[in-house]
Write an enzyme that holds these catalytic residues in place. Structure first.
Site, PDB file in Angstrom:
ATOM      1  N   ALA A   1       0.803  -1.218   0.000  1.00  0.00           N
ATOM      2  CA  ALA A   1       0.000   0.000   0.000  1.00  0.00           C
ATOM      3  C   ALA A   1       0.838   1.271   0.000  1.00  0.00           C
ATOM      4  O   ALA A   1       0.357   2.319  -0.419  1.00  0.00           O
ATOM      5  CB  ALA A   1      -0.959   0.002   1.180  1.00  0.00           C
ATOM      6  N   THR A   2       2.061   1.204   0.466  1.00  0.00           N
ATOM      7  CA  THR A   2       2.918   2.394   0.370  1.00  0.00           C
ATOM      8  C   THR A   2       3.070   2.757  -1.107  1.00  0.00           C
ATOM      9  O   THR A   2       2.893   3.912  -1.506  1.00  0.00           O
ATOM     10  CB  THR A   2       4.293   2.133   1.018  1.00  0.00           C
ATOM     11  OG1 THR A   2       4.082   1.900   2.413  1.00  0.00           O
ATOM     12  CG2 THR A   2       5.236   3.308   0.826  1.00  0.00           C
TER      13      THR A   2
ATOM     14  N   CYS B   1       8.694   6.965  19.428  1.00  0.00           N
ATOM     15  CA  CYS B   1       9.300   8.066  18.700  1.00  0.00           C
ATOM     16  C   CYS B   1       9.702   7.589  17.325  1.00  0.00           C
ATOM     17  O   CYS B   1      10.575   6.736  17.185  1.00  0.00           O
ATOM     18  CB  CYS B   1      10.513   8.590  19.443  1.00  0.00           C
ATOM     19  SG  CYS B   1      10.110   9.000  21.131  1.00  0.00           S
TER      20      CYS B   1
HETATM   21  C1  LIG Z   1       0.111  -0.499   6.679  1.00  0.00           C
HETATM   22  C2  LIG Z   1      -0.541   0.655   6.012  1.00  0.00           C
HETATM   23  C3  LIG Z   1      -0.064   1.157   4.800  1.00  0.00           C
HETATM   24  C4  LIG Z   1       1.215   0.664   4.156  1.00  0.00           C
HETATM   25  O1  LIG Z   1       1.072  -0.591   3.628  1.00  0.00           O
HETATM   26  P1  LIG Z   1       2.365  -1.452   3.182  1.00  0.00           P
HETATM   27  O2  LIG Z   1       1.799  -2.541   2.364  1.00  0.00           O
HETATM   28  O3  LIG Z   1       2.953  -1.933   4.472  1.00  0.00           O
HETATM   29  O4  LIG Z   1       3.273  -0.562   2.437  1.00  0.00           O
HETATM   30  C5  LIG Z   1      -0.757   2.189   4.197  1.00  0.00           C
HETATM   31  N1  LIG Z   1      -1.863   2.694   4.758  1.00  0.00           N
HETATM   32  C6  LIG Z   1      -2.350   2.246   5.930  1.00  0.00           C
HETATM   33  C7  LIG Z   1      -3.581   2.861   6.495  1.00  0.00           C
HETATM   34  C8  LIG Z   1      -1.703   1.217   6.594  1.00  0.00           C
HETATM   35  O5  LIG Z   1      -2.182   0.798   7.761  1.00  0.00           O
END
Ligand SMILES: *Cc1c(COP(=O)(O)O)cnc(C)c1O
Length: 408
Positions: free
Chosen positions: A77-78, A332
């Protein structure tokens, strides 16, 4: 008491344990069906492509997408958030340069917006009140005739608050503005349907729903209206040109299996997890005073319990309960001593933000674990408070906020 094993994992917003059924589904795709899904010339490739195609359909169905063609696989999701925010900003820059988002978004959205600000875009970061829920009217008020994108998350990863995505989708659709939703924390746990909610882009990741790490997707609407992006990764033109790179077939198969399990078991699971959360909360609050729930009590993810234990340092409490994996708003990040920006945005003072603990309950937690954790936390909070002169003064009725501390 039934068996529990130490350490206990209650940090399911950070990541989840992979479901064994997901692992089983993935295994053949490492050593048997290992073809490159883009290889069109032999069976190894065709089998990989067939598995990816089935997975796309499952994931599309999971979020109510019109077509499997709307699913673009990413590394998580990043990346999906980066692709959505930067890709839309770049594609639609002829229409305007303004983006609306919120102060409680994930860093992947906020930092993408910061990058765009350096490139001349303007970003409005809409605030939240103490509930941790965004007001759709505040989103509406932030929109200008230069606005090209609105990005609001489905559920917040710290306080678990569920945002009014449907209401915001009505506003953006009426104005022809692209609407992106980081749906990572909410999918499977609260209703989410891209068509019904007028969402144009949605970020997903497998590892928050008991799938593998390193695989995610961006939903990109293809009709009514068709949304366009500028790819952020150049290469072989995979994923209809939206994201180049050899597909992670095993990961994709696991991601789809995780979605399928959620579709099948999600409703019952959410009820069970919610009951565990309520049990933890009621045990803590009946034994301890000055425990404050952070974020709206109703509009929140079933497994999220974010509470501040007044007069107790979150970091200190976490050290005292080392056998339990949780996280704290005082953790932190990087070199800064600033507590959670989400809690601060909700109006918590520094002390209460530093006193917060996020319990993230999930599929593999049990009532026995909740009982153990409640007992442990109650014991440690009592011990830490017993050492706190401030807590003693508070007990004696001194209003600590009114005290003039000597300068030093
Ligand atoms: C964990 C998270 C992400 C990032 O997802 P990854 O797959 O770890 O890069 C983005 N948005 C939210 C709300 C998350 O909790």
């Amino acid at each position: 008491m039934s068996e529990i094993s130490i350490p206990i994992y209650m940090d399911n917003h950070a990541t989840t344990r992979m479901d064994p059924r997901v692992l089983q589904a993935m295994l053949p795709y490492f050593t048997e069906i290992y073809g490159n899904a883009a290889s069109r010339t032999h069976r190894f490739g065709w089998e990989g492509e067939a598995a990816v195609s089935d997975a796309r359909e499952t994931i599309a169905q999971f979020i109510g997408a019109e077509s499997e063609k709307e699913i673009v696989f990413t590394s998580g999701a990043t990346e999906s958030n980066n692709l959505a925010v930067k890709g839309v900003a770049e594609y639609y820059k002829g229409r305007g340069n303004h983006i609306v988002t919120t102060v409680i978004e994930h860093k992947a959205v906020l930092d993408s917006c910061k990058r765009l600000e350096k490139e001349g875009y303007e970003v409005t970061y809409v605030g939240v009140g103490s509930s941790g829920v965004v007001d759709p009217k505040a989103i509406e008020a932030a929109i200008t005739d230069k606005t090209i994108l609105v990005s609001v998350m489905l559920a917040n990863n710290e306080v678990g608050t569920i945002q009014p995505i449907r209401e915001i989708g009505q506003i953006t659709r009426a104005r022809n503005i692209v609407f992106h939703c980081d749906a990572v924390q909410g999918v499977g746990k609260t209703p989410f349907d891209v068509k019904d909610m007028n969402v144009d882009l949605a970020s997903l990741t497998a590892h928050k729903i008991y799938g593998p790490k390193g695989i995610g997707a961006l939903y990109v609407r293809r009709s009514k209206p068709r949304i366009r992006l500028v790819a952020q990764m150049d290469g072989g033109g995979h994923e209809r040109g939206n994201r180049s790179g050899t597909l992670n077939v095993a990961g994709i198969v696991g991601f789809a299996k995780a979605c399928q399990i959620m579709m099948q078991d999600g409703v019952a699971e959410n009820e069970r997890v919610f009951a565990l959360r309520q049990s933890l909360y009621s045990q803590l609050t009946s034994a301890l005073s000055d425990v404050v729930l952070n974020g709206d009590a109703e509009r929140r993810l079933p497994g999220n319990l974010n509470v501040s234990f007044a007069f107790v340092e979150g970091e200190g409490l976490m050290m005292a309960i080392k056998d339990v994996a949780v996280s704290s708003g005082s953790a932190c990040t990087s070199a800064s001593l600033e507590p959670s920006y989400v809690l601060r945005a909700m109006g918590l003072d520094e002390d209460m933000a530093h006193s917060s603990i996020r319990f993230g309950l999930g599929r593999f937690n049990t009532q026995a674990e909740v009982d153990f954790v409640a007992k442990l936390v109650i014991d440690k909070v009592n011990k830490l408070r017993a050492m706190s002169p401030l807590y003693e003064m508070h007990q004696e009725g001194v209003d600590l906020k009114s005290i003039q501390w000597a300068a030093h």
